[in-house]
Design a protein around this motif. Structure first.
Motif, PDB file in Angstrom:
ATOM      1  N   PRO A 586      50.529  46.568  22.012  1.00 40.23           N
ATOM      2  CA  PRO A 586      51.623  46.175  20.672  1.00 40.23           C
ATOM      3  C   PRO A 586      50.867  45.109  20.216  1.00 40.23           C
ATOM      4  O   PRO A 586      50.200  44.135  20.493  1.00 40.23           O
ATOM      5  N   ASN A 587      50.933  44.922  18.743  1.00 47.54           N
ATOM      6  CA  ASN A 587      50.494  43.902  17.980  1.00 47.54           C
ATOM      7  C   ASN A 587      51.226  42.537  18.544  1.00 47.54           C
ATOM      8  O   ASN A 587      52.361  42.250  18.524  1.00 47.54           O
ATOM      9  N   GLY A 588      50.372  41.598  18.645  1.00 43.03           N
ATOM     10  CA  GLY A 588      50.874  40.200  19.159  1.00 43.03           C
ATOM     11  C   GLY A 588      51.238  40.050  20.639  1.00 43.03           C
ATOM     12  O   GLY A 588      51.738  39.165  20.923  1.00 43.03           O
ATOM     13  N   ASP A 589      51.114  41.264  21.223  1.00 38.34           N
ATOM     14  CA  ASP A 589      51.499  41.202  22.691  1.00 38.34           C
ATOM     15  C   ASP A 589      50.724  40.129  23.436  1.00 38.34           C
ATOM     16  O   ASP A 589      49.328  40.250  23.300  1.00 38.34           O
ATOM     17  N   THR A 590      51.521  39.679  24.487  1.00 39.18           N
ATOM     18  CA  THR A 590      50.574  38.512  25.207  1.00 39.18           C
ATOM     19  C   THR A 590      50.723  38.942  26.657  1.00 39.18           C
ATOM     20  O   THR A 590      51.684  39.415  27.352  1.00 39.18           O
ATOM     21  N   ALA A 591      49.482  38.916  27.549  1.00 41.05           N
ATOM     22  CA  ALA A 591      49.533  39.338  28.816  1.00 41.05           C
ATOM     23  C   ALA A 591      50.183  38.481  29.683  1.00 41.05           C
ATOM     24  O   ALA A 591      50.568  37.165  29.486  1.00 41.05           O
ATOM     25  N   ILE A 592      50.930  39.337  30.609  1.00 41.28           N
ATOM     26  CA  ILE A 592      51.666  38.351  31.884  1.00 41.28           C
ATOM     27  C   ILE A 592      50.863  38.434  33.104  1.00 41.28           C
ATOM     28  O   ILE A 592      50.339  39.517  33.377  1.00 41.28           O
ATOM     29  N   THR A 593      50.512  37.359  33.660  1.00 43.60           N
ATOM     30  CA  THR A 593      49.825  37.369  34.723  1.00 43.60           C
ATOM     31  C   THR A 593      50.514  36.735  35.972  1.00 43.60           C
ATOM     32  O   THR A 593      51.370  35.992  35.672  1.00 43.60           O
ATOM     33  N   THR A 594      49.728  36.828  36.969  1.00 43.85           N
ATOM     34  CA  THR A 594      50.106  36.051  38.502  1.00 43.85           C
ATOM     35  C   THR A 594      49.707  34.813  38.587  1.00 43.85           C
ATOM     36  O   THR A 594      49.734  34.237  39.726  1.00 43.85           O
ATOM     37  N   LYS A 595      48.588  34.595  37.605  1.00 46.71           N
ATOM     38  CA  LYS A 595      47.819  33.150  37.651  1.00 46.71           C
ATOM     39  C   LYS A 595      48.920  32.104  37.781  1.00 46.71           C
ATOM     40  O   LYS A 595      49.677  31.792  36.881  1.00 46.71           O
ATOM     41  N   GLY A 596      48.978  31.229  38.902  1.00 45.87           N
ATOM     42  CA  GLY A 596      49.628  30.159  38.989  1.00 45.87           C
ATOM     43  C   GLY A 596      51.174  30.399  39.407  1.00 45.87           C
ATOM     44  O   GLY A 596      51.900  29.397  39.579  1.00 45.87           O
ATOM     45  N   VAL A 597      51.355  31.685  39.607  1.00 40.66           N
ATOM     46  CA  VAL A 597      52.800  31.922  40.153  1.00 40.66           C
ATOM     47  C   VAL A 597      52.667  31.999  41.714  1.00 40.66           C
ATOM     48  O   VAL A 597      51.973  32.848  42.351  1.00 40.66           O
ATOM     49  N   PRO A 598      53.727  31.301  42.168  1.00 42.94           N
ATOM     50  CA  PRO A 598      53.502  31.270  43.761  1.00 42.94           C
ATOM     51  C   PRO A 598      53.908  32.648  44.406  1.00 42.94           C
ATOM     52  O   PRO A 598      54.754  33.478  43.905  1.00 42.94           O
ATOM     53  N   ALA A 599      52.925  33.042  45.521  1.00 41.69           N
ATOM     54  CA  ALA A 599      53.170  34.190  46.216  1.00 41.69           C
ATOM     55  C   ALA A 599      53.676  33.876  47.618  1.00 41.69           C
ATOM     56  O   ALA A 599      53.247  32.656  48.110  1.00 41.69           O
ATOM     57  N   ARG A 600      54.115  34.787  48.252  1.00 33.47           N
ATOM     58  CA  ARG A 600      54.417  34.837  49.613  1.00 33.47           C
ATOM     59  C   ARG A 600      53.043  35.238  50.330  1.00 33.47           C
ATOM     60  O   ARG A 600      52.740  36.519  50.404  1.00 33.47           O
ATOM     61  N   ILE A 601      52.671  34.444  51.198  1.00 34.50           N
ATOM     62  CA  ILE A 601      51.711  34.892  52.169  1.00 34.50           C
ATOM     63  C   ILE A 601      51.942  34.680  53.619  1.00 34.50           C
ATOM     64  O   ILE A 601      52.590  33.688  54.010  1.00 34.50           O
ATOM     65  N   SER A 602      51.509  35.840  54.293  1.00 34.19           N
ATOM     66  CA  SER A 602      51.904  35.842  55.759  1.00 34.19           C
ATOM     67  C   SER A 602      50.568  36.554  56.573  1.00 34.19           C
ATOM     68  O   SER A 602      50.180  37.456  55.995  1.00 34.19           O
ATOM     69  N   VAL A 603      50.423  36.115  57.747  1.00 37.87           N
ATOM     70  CA  VAL A 603      49.637  36.993  58.611  1.00 37.87           C
ATOM     71  C   VAL A 603      50.077  38.113  58.853  1.00 37.87           C
ATOM     72  O   VAL A 603      51.213  38.088  60.021  1.00 37.87           O
ATOM     73  N   VAL A 604      49.369  39.425  58.986  1.00 37.49           N
ATOM     74  CA  VAL A 604      50.043  40.530  59.582  1.00 37.49           C
ATOM     75  C   VAL A 604      49.097  41.040  60.434  1.00 37.49           C
ATOM     76  O   VAL A 604      49.542  42.091  61.326  1.00 37.49           O
ATOM     77  N   GLU A 605      47.883  40.699  60.676  1.00 41.31           N
ATOM     78  CA  GLU A 605      46.744  41.194  61.732  1.00 41.31           C
ATOM     79  C   GLU A 605      45.967  40.115  62.047  1.00 41.31           C
ATOM     80  O   GLU A 605      45.442  39.413  61.376  1.00 41.31           O
ATOM     81  N   ASP A 606      45.609  39.740  63.382  1.00 41.26           N
ATOM     82  CA  ASP A 606      44.801  38.728  63.668  1.00 41.26           C
ATOM     83  C   ASP A 606      44.100  39.330  65.144  1.00 41.26           C
ATOM     84  O   ASP A 606      44.652  38.838  66.222  1.00 41.26           O
ATOM     85  N   THR A 607      43.077  39.630  65.137  1.00 45.29           N
ATOM     86  CA  THR A 607      42.194  40.287  66.331  1.00 45.29           C
ATOM     87  C   THR A 607      41.055  39.836  66.165  1.00 45.29           C
ATOM     88  O   THR A 607      40.357  39.349  65.041  1.00 45.29           O
ATOM     89  N   PRO A 608      40.205  40.044  67.086  1.00 49.39           N
ATOM     90  CA  PRO A 608      38.748  39.532  67.189  1.00 49.39           C
ATOM     91  C   PRO A 608      37.941  40.302  66.045  1.00 49.39           C
ATOM     92  O   PRO A 608      36.632  39.989  65.661  1.00 49.39           O
TER      93      PRO A 608
END
Length: 917
Positions: A586-608
């Motif tokens: 759309p004319n004049g539309d501005t992108a929405i991004t996740t840059k700088g937006v805090p995310a939830r981060i967790s470990v789900v797999e930890d093997t050798p």
């Protein structure tokens, strides 16, 4: 010298979209009427000389599905030259189908056409949404020297109109079209589209008005006195009064010769009259010398789920089922030609441009999903049977020295490249069969009580491997023997996950699960590796260091080059008020991004052998476009003139991304899952390369195509999206970034100062577009969606080819087959097609068995413009020969001490036959 008399070649045809603005069976019924009408004309009008059936044999196949008794009549018409047959099975979209799918389309089209009579030797691309750069080489190998096409160079507009532009890529509709390897065909552009001779009037007054315009337009671009008038259009019935209309034309224009012609005669006449010099266009024809709005490239992101199903289906057939069946054939199992042919045909019925492009009505995709499931089901059966046969030939008796209770299994890698991967195999322990009348519950109890889920894992050398396992408990299964009734059983199942280590290229390696109670000291102790998680939110192996930032983006350091890439994996969302063909923000539309937006981060797999983080983004996006969009759609306001904006109402979207690093891999694997709650928008993932380069590279059909990052001066579309198959790459000296994908066919290299690669993972639109009002609510792709990609940094230069090979391997899953302890003629580890390339640019495309001679056919292509050498170990009992895309038997190749070396010039497609004669 007198001017040659102009000849008007009128070629009757119909462009047959098998499904599009109506579902398949509605088009099918229309086809039956069209063919019935055509046959009636041919029976009653001796002046109606010929009709071109759109270059695809499936038109004949679909007609005979209803009227099988008319086969002999069709054969007679083809043999008389009144109907065409081939050269394709269907008219595919060239960029959204794989290299081998394009070849199978040609092979099956030729094979089916031969049943009727002469094969049409015309490279027919009337409505492809852009044309592949290697078309000329493919056509030449198939014995075709002329191509006709409707899109890709300046002259024809989206709405079938003649452009009033100067500085055309060719001043004539005739030109030479050259592939990157230098192969050349005569190209003929439908400069006035393929309907410039439709519905020719019989009435003299109307005829004069028609012909004055038609002759002027055709003459405008023709380089010879032979003018092409295409008498037909999409689903157009044959013109019953054409002969009378041509008689009127001859009376009105005695200075012209009017012929009801055919392509063979027309092309022969043009070739005999060509001027000394014609323009030469090299490589892809993608409409880059236009304003950029009508290349139709955004069909690559319409209904992405369809592209993902197609990628999975193609991969199963060409990269897994065919090679495994070929190897099983070499070990004495009959090659399943009929099954594979059926699977390919069923798949290719989804490959016409309006089908695979996602630009049809919703009902079309219901049937397409069924076809994918049918084709995949056959492929899976071929794979299972081939694996079972091969695994019985592999010597697994060595595992008995560790334990007579060992449970062997074999892992196969069929990508063509040596690779290591993490696999999960579900092993069945202690099968207990039961017969009718026996109590299944008691059998299940015995299977559980007489087995144990604990154990260790060893490779074929007896070395213990790191693994994780899950006890799946008892489960039901059955065998279907060749010589007796079905055999039901219960068994304990254990899911074992581990890293394979380096597998041989196009080969296999054997492993065994050793129950803990029976494991002996003869198995070497494993060296327990450290975790790949060195500190919070980081992963590291010998090749890469990966940090997950607070906003969920990745910083990846390539240890080989010392280069770090930051901000990888940011999500971008914008509005889309276009249609299934064309993205329009759309004319004049501005992108929405996740840059700088805090995310939830967790470990789900930890093997050798693997570490995985889960990253969760939740952010708000507009629910849909505002109400103006629906009004504009329903009143057919051109997308270019639409004023709709995004709604002010916001809805949350949650993207759950799993980021994995395997111990031995040189890339980062990523999978995103999200529930799309919104309409009329586009979602992309961004990968800044921080490389400023005039061009970039994308995997295309038998080539890694070099494309300009900055479009031409004529380009006005703010978007510059392009097609990709397996990957896109940006590089410079010492630094490069390749992004591989699974079924994500649209990308853009942005002009943002960072050389950002943007890959589309969702596009939501609500209308078909084109010539009418066709609403497509299911193209909004609401609900569950998923996407997979791989981040592959490299050092630039020729190191990129190793990244490209990894990108190809990313699309091909490893195959696992459980077997038992037994002797065998094959060793516990082997490459079934030993090959390598001097010069790193060779890619293996396919391995299959030829239907006519039973020879194995392997195909490679040179990704580079530089010469390379292909080194093959063929075995002393085989003879080799050069072949073509049609698998003809060609010149013998000298074999010395069981091996051969072949030069492969830049960008060449090379097919090699292995004969056991």
């Amino acid at each position: 010298m007198s001017t040659p008399k102009a000849v008007i070649h009128v070629i009757s045809h119909t462009h047959w979209d098998r499904e599009w603005y109506m579902p398949y069976e509605a088009h099918h019924a229309k086809l039956i009427q069209t063919m019935d009408g055509l046959l009636d004309i041919m029976d009653n009008d001796p002046e109606f000389r010929s009709f071109y059936l759109d270059g695809q044999t499936i038109v004949l196949e679909d007609y005979l599905q209803v009227y099988p008794e008319k086969r002999e009549k069709l054969i007679g018409l083809v043999q008389e030259g009144k109907l065409s047959a081939g050269p394709w099975y269907i008219l595919q979209d060239e960029f959204l189908t794989s290299s081998e799918s394009n070849i199978r389309n040609m092979q099956i089209g030729h094979r089916d056409a031969k049943v009727y009579g002469p094969v049409s030797k015309l490279g027919y691309f009337p409505d492809s949404f852009g044309n592949m750069g290697q078309a000329a080489q493919i056509l030449q190998q198939a014995g075709i020297t002329t191509a006709v096409f409707g899109r890709g160079v300046k002259a024809t507009g989206f709405n079938n109109s003649v452009a009033d532009a100067t500085d055309l890529e060719s001043p004539f509709s005739e030109l030479y079209w050259e592939s990157p390897d230098g192969s050349r065909v005569l190209g003929i552009l439908f400069a006035n589209w393929y309907n410039n001779g439709m519905e020719i009037p019989e009435d003299p007054a109307a005829a004069r008005k028609f012909w004055d315009k038609a002759i002027a337009n055709a003459s405008r671009y023709a380089s010879t006195p032979h003018l092409l008038l295409m008498n037909g259009c999409d689903h157009q019935p044959a013109q019953a009064n054409l002969s009378a209309a041509l008689r009127t034309a001859r009376e009105l224009y005695p200075d012209y010769e009017f012929i009801h012609s055919n392509y063979d005669d027309y092309v022969q006449a043009v070739q005999a009259s060509l001027p000394e010099r014609l323009s030469t266009i090299r490589g892809e024809l993608r409409g880059q010398r236009t304003d950029g709005w009508f290349t139709l490239v955004n069909t690559a992101s319409s209904r992405i789920y369809i592209k993902q199903l197609n990628q999975e289906n193609q991969t199963m057939l060409e990269k897994i089922a065919e090679p495994l069946a070929a190897f099983a054939h070499a070990q004495g199992r009959p090659y399943p030609h009929g099954l594979l042919n059926y699977a390919w045909k069923t798949l290719m019925q989804n490959h016409p441009h309006d089908s695979i492009c996602g630009c049809s009505v919703d009902e079309v995709y219901h049937e397409m999903k069924t076809r994918f499931e049918k084709s995949k089901g056959v492929a899976a059966a071929v794979i299972a049977d081939s694996l079972a046969h091969l695994s019985t030939q592999i010597n697994t008796s060595g595992f008995a020295a560790i334990s007579t209770d060992s449970v062997p299994f074999v892992v196969y890698g069929t990508s063509g490249y040596s690779q290591s991967g993490v696999v999960t195999v579900e092993l069945e322990l202690g099968r207990r069969y039961f017969r009718p009348g026996e109590h299944p519950t008691e059998t299940a109890r015995q299977a559980l009580e007489q087995t144990a889920a604990e154990g260790c894992l060893v490779n074929h050398l007896g070395e213990k491997l790191d693994f994780t396992s899950v006890d799946l408990g008892v489960r039901f299964g059955y065998d279907l023997p060749d010589d007796k009734f079905r055999q039901p059983y219960f068994a304990r199942a254990v899911a074992v996950t581990f890293e394979t280590g380096k597998l041989p290229a196009m080969g296999y390696s054997a492993y065994a699960w050793v129950p803990s109670a029976s494991a002996s000291a003869s198995a070497s102790a494993s060296t327990q590796s450290a975790s790949l998680i060195a500190q919070p939110n980081t992963m590291e192996n010998a090749h890469l260091h990966v940090t997950i930032e607070g906003d969920g983006s990745l910083a990846v350091t390539d240890k080989s080059s010392g280069q770090t890439y930051t901000g990888l994996g940011v999500y971008e969302n914008v509005g889309d008020i276009g249609n299934e063909y064309i993205f329009k923000q759309p004319n004049g539309d501005t992108a929405i991004t996740t840059k700088g937006v805090p995310a939830r981060i967790s470990v789900v797999e930890d093997t050798p052998y693997r570490a995985t983080y889960e990253v969760t983004h939740t952010f708000d996006i507009p629910e849909q476009a505002d109400e103006r969009l629906q009004q504009e759609i329903e009143t057919m306001v051109s997308f270019l003139d639409r004023q709709a904006q995004r709604s002010s109402k916001l809805v949350p979207i949650t993207i759950v991304t799993r980021v994995s690093l395997n111990r031995s891999e040189q890339g980062v694997r990523v999978r995103a899952v999200f529930d799309n709650p919104a309409k009329d928008h586009r979602l992309r993932v961004l990968f800044p390369s921080d490389i400023t380069a005039a061009s970039h590279y994308a995997d295309s059909i038998f080539e890694v195509a070099e494309r300009a990052t900055v479009p031409t001066a004529e380009w006005v579309n703010p978007s510059n999206c392009q097609h990709q198959s397996a990957f896109v790459d940006v590089h410079e000296a010492g630094r490069g970034l390749t992004i591989a994908n699974k079924g994500l066919n649209e990308y853009e290299v942005m002009r943002d100062g960072r050389g950002t690669i943007a890959v589309t993972i969702l596009r939501s639109i609500g209308e078909l577009g084109d010539w009418g009002v066709f609403l497509t609510p299911e193209a909004q792709c609401l609900g569950q969606n998923a996407a997979e990609w791989m981040i592959l940094p490299h050092c630039g230069g020729d190191t990129r080819y190793a990244a490209y090979q990894q990108a190809y391997g990313f699309q091909v899953p490893l195959q696992v087959s459980q077997t038992d302890l037994h002797e065998g003629s094959l060793p516990a580890e082997q490459s079934l097609l030993p090959w390598n390339g001097n010069g790193s640019g060779l890619a293996l495309s396919s391995l299959k068995v030829n239907e006519d001679r039973g020879d194995i056919i392997a195909r490679w292509y040179n990704m580079s413009g530089e010469p390379a050498e292909l080194n093959l170990i063929s075995g002393t009992s085989s003879s080799l020969y050069e072949s073509t895309v049609l698998e003809d038997e060609g010149v013998a190749i000298q074999v010395s001490d069981g091996s051969a070396t072949l030069p492969v010039s830049g960008h060449k497609i090379i097919s090699i036959g292995f004969s056991a004669k």
